[in-house]
Design a protein around this motif. Structure first.
Motif, PDB file in Angstrom:
ATOM      1  N   THR A  50       1.017  -1.189   0.250  1.00 24.20           N
ATOM      2  CA  THR A  50      -0.100  -0.018   0.047  1.00 24.20           C
ATOM      3  C   THR A  50       0.980   1.312  -0.021  1.00 24.20           C
ATOM      4  O   THR A  50       0.665   2.189  -0.629  1.00 24.20           O
ATOM      5  CB  THR A  50      -0.940  -0.040   1.208  1.00 24.20           C
ATOM      6  OG1 THR A  50      -1.809  -1.223   1.141  1.00 24.20           O
ATOM      7  CG2 THR A  50      -2.075   1.126   1.296  1.00 24.20           C
ATOM      8  N   ALA A  51       1.894   1.341   0.658  1.00 24.76           N
ATOM      9  CA  ALA A  51       2.969   2.372   1.008  1.00 24.76           C
ATOM     10  C   ALA A  51       3.557   2.656  -0.403  1.00 24.76           C
ATOM     11  O   ALA A  51       3.714   3.812  -1.025  1.00 24.76           O
ATOM     12  CB  ALA A  51       3.913   2.230   2.077  1.00 24.76           C
ATOM     13  N   ALA A  53       2.221   1.799  -3.311  1.00 27.13           N
ATOM     14  CA  ALA A  53       1.543   2.420  -4.523  1.00 27.13           C
ATOM     15  C   ALA A  53       1.433   3.923  -4.179  1.00 27.13           C
ATOM     16  O   ALA A  53       1.278   4.900  -5.008  1.00 27.13           O
ATOM     17  CB  ALA A  53       0.081   1.592  -4.083  1.00 27.13           C
ATOM     18  N   ASP A  54       1.412   4.375  -2.829  1.00 27.96           N
ATOM     19  CA  ASP A  54       1.273   5.841  -2.735  1.00 27.96           C
ATOM     20  C   ASP A  54       2.515   6.582  -2.987  1.00 27.96           C
ATOM     21  O   ASP A  54       2.409   7.680  -3.674  1.00 27.96           O
ATOM     22  CB  ASP A  54       0.839   5.976  -1.131  1.00 27.96           C
ATOM     23  CG  ASP A  54      -0.356   5.537  -0.706  1.00 27.96           C
ATOM     24  OD1 ASP A  54      -1.152   5.403  -1.417  1.00 27.96           O
ATOM     25  OD2 ASP A  54      -0.503   5.182   0.619  1.00 27.96           O
ATOM     26  N   TRP A  55       3.735   5.979  -2.685  1.00 31.00           N
ATOM     27  CA  TRP A  55       4.735   6.385  -3.009  1.00 31.00           C
ATOM     28  C   TRP A  55       5.037   6.519  -4.570  1.00 31.00           C
ATOM     29  O   TRP A  55       5.186   7.495  -5.072  1.00 31.00           O
ATOM     30  CB  TRP A  55       5.998   5.848  -2.727  1.00 31.00           C
ATOM     31  CG  TRP A  55       7.396   5.984  -2.724  1.00 31.00           C
ATOM     32  CD1 TRP A  55       7.728   7.418  -2.595  1.00 31.00           C
ATOM     33  CD2 TRP A  55       8.542   5.330  -3.256  1.00 31.00           C
ATOM     34  NE1 TRP A  55       9.216   7.563  -2.941  1.00 31.00           N
ATOM     35  CE2 TRP A  55       9.734   6.307  -3.140  1.00 31.00           C
ATOM     36  CE3 TRP A  55       8.901   4.001  -3.488  1.00 31.00           C
ATOM     37  CZ2 TRP A  55      11.021   5.839  -3.409  1.00 31.00           C
ATOM     38  CZ3 TRP A  55      10.141   3.502  -3.806  1.00 31.00           C
ATOM     39  CH2 TRP A  55      11.213   4.226  -3.726  1.00 31.00           C
ATOM     40  N   ASN A  56       4.765   5.410  -5.591  1.00 34.40           N
ATOM     41  CA  ASN A  56       4.762   5.396  -7.000  1.00 34.40           C
ATOM     42  C   ASN A  56       4.000   6.533  -7.452  1.00 34.40           C
ATOM     43  O   ASN A  56       4.336   7.202  -8.522  1.00 34.40           O
ATOM     44  CB  ASN A  56       4.398   4.205  -7.353  1.00 34.40           C
ATOM     45  CG  ASN A  56       5.312   3.043  -7.404  1.00 34.40           C
ATOM     46  OD1 ASN A  56       6.618   3.254  -7.402  1.00 34.40           O
ATOM     47  ND2 ASN A  56       4.839   1.783  -7.478  1.00 34.40           N
ATOM     48  N   ALA A  57       2.754   6.747  -6.815  1.00 36.66           N
ATOM     49  CA  ALA A  57       1.795   7.907  -7.299  1.00 36.66           C
ATOM     50  C   ALA A  57       2.443   9.390  -7.078  1.00 36.66           C
ATOM     51  O   ALA A  57       2.496  10.232  -8.059  1.00 36.66           O
ATOM     52  CB  ALA A  57       0.433   7.973  -6.728  1.00 36.66           C
ATOM     53  N   ASP A  58       3.340   9.333  -6.066  1.00 38.64           N
ATOM     54  CA  ASP A  58       3.796  10.741  -5.650  1.00 38.64           C
ATOM     55  C   ASP A  58       4.966  11.114  -6.382  1.00 38.64           C
ATOM     56  O   ASP A  58       4.961  12.034  -6.737  1.00 38.64           O
ATOM     57  CB  ASP A  58       4.153  10.712  -4.036  1.00 38.64           C
ATOM     58  CG  ASP A  58       4.785  11.820  -3.466  1.00 38.64           C
ATOM     59  OD1 ASP A  58       3.968  12.734  -3.555  1.00 38.64           O
ATOM     60  OD2 ASP A  58       5.604  11.757  -2.888  1.00 38.64           O
TER      61      ASP A  58
END
Length: 132
Positions: A50-51, A53-58
Motif C-alpha cells: 500500500t505504501a 502504491a502511494d509512493w509510486n503515485a507521488d
C-alpha cells in the motif's frame, strides 16, 4: 482530628477480602493470541504494498522493493525501478552499484564517471589531498 478505634481498624481490614473478590469477579478483556512470524511478515508486506502504491503515485514512476532478512546483507532493503531504462542509465546504475560495493569493502567515498563519447567507465576512490 480523626480518631481510629480498634473496632474501626478491624472493620477496615475485614473489608479488604471483599474488595479483592469484587475486582477478581470483573471479566478481563479478551487477549488476542500473539502474531506468528509468518502472519507478521504477511501483514507488513501488505502495508508495504500500500505504501509503495502511494509512493509510486507521488514520485511518478513504478518501483518495487526487495526486502531481505535483517543481518543477511549490508543493505537489506533495496528499491528497483520498473520503468524502461536506456542503455546509458543501465551503465550508470551498474557503475553506481560497483562504487557502493567497493565502499562497503574498503570504506571511503567513491566517484563514478561513464563517458560514452570516449568509451570508458571509471570508478575511483576519492582520497583527501589527491587531485582528481
Amino acid at each position: 482530628m480523626v480518631e481510629i478505634t480498634r473496632r474501626a481498624a478491624l472493620g477496615a481490614i475485614a473489608s479488604i477480602p471483599a474488595l479483592g473478590a469484587a475486582t477478581a469477579a470483573a471479566p478481563l478483556p479478551a487477549t488476542t493470541p500473539p502474531e506468528t512470524p509468518c502472519e507478521r511478515v504477511t501483514r507488513l508486506a501488505k502495508e508495504l504494498a500500500t505504501a509503495m502504491a502511494d509512493w509510486n503515485a507521488d514520485i511518478g514512476g513504478q518501483w518495487k522493493a526487495h526486502v531481505y532478512a535483517a543481518g543477511s546483507r549490508d543493505h537489506p532493503i533495496e528499491f528497483e525501478s520498473l520503468d524502461e531504462l536506456t542503455p546509458a542509465e543501465i551503465a550508470q546504475r551498474h557503475a553506481d552499484r560497483l562504487a557502493a560495493s567497493l565502499k562497503g569493502m574498503h570504506g571511503g567515498d567513491w566517484r563514478t564517471t561513464v563517458d560514452h563519447s570516449h568509451g570508458f567507465a571509471l570508478v575511483v576512490q576519492h582520497r583527501e589531498g589527491v587531485q582528481s
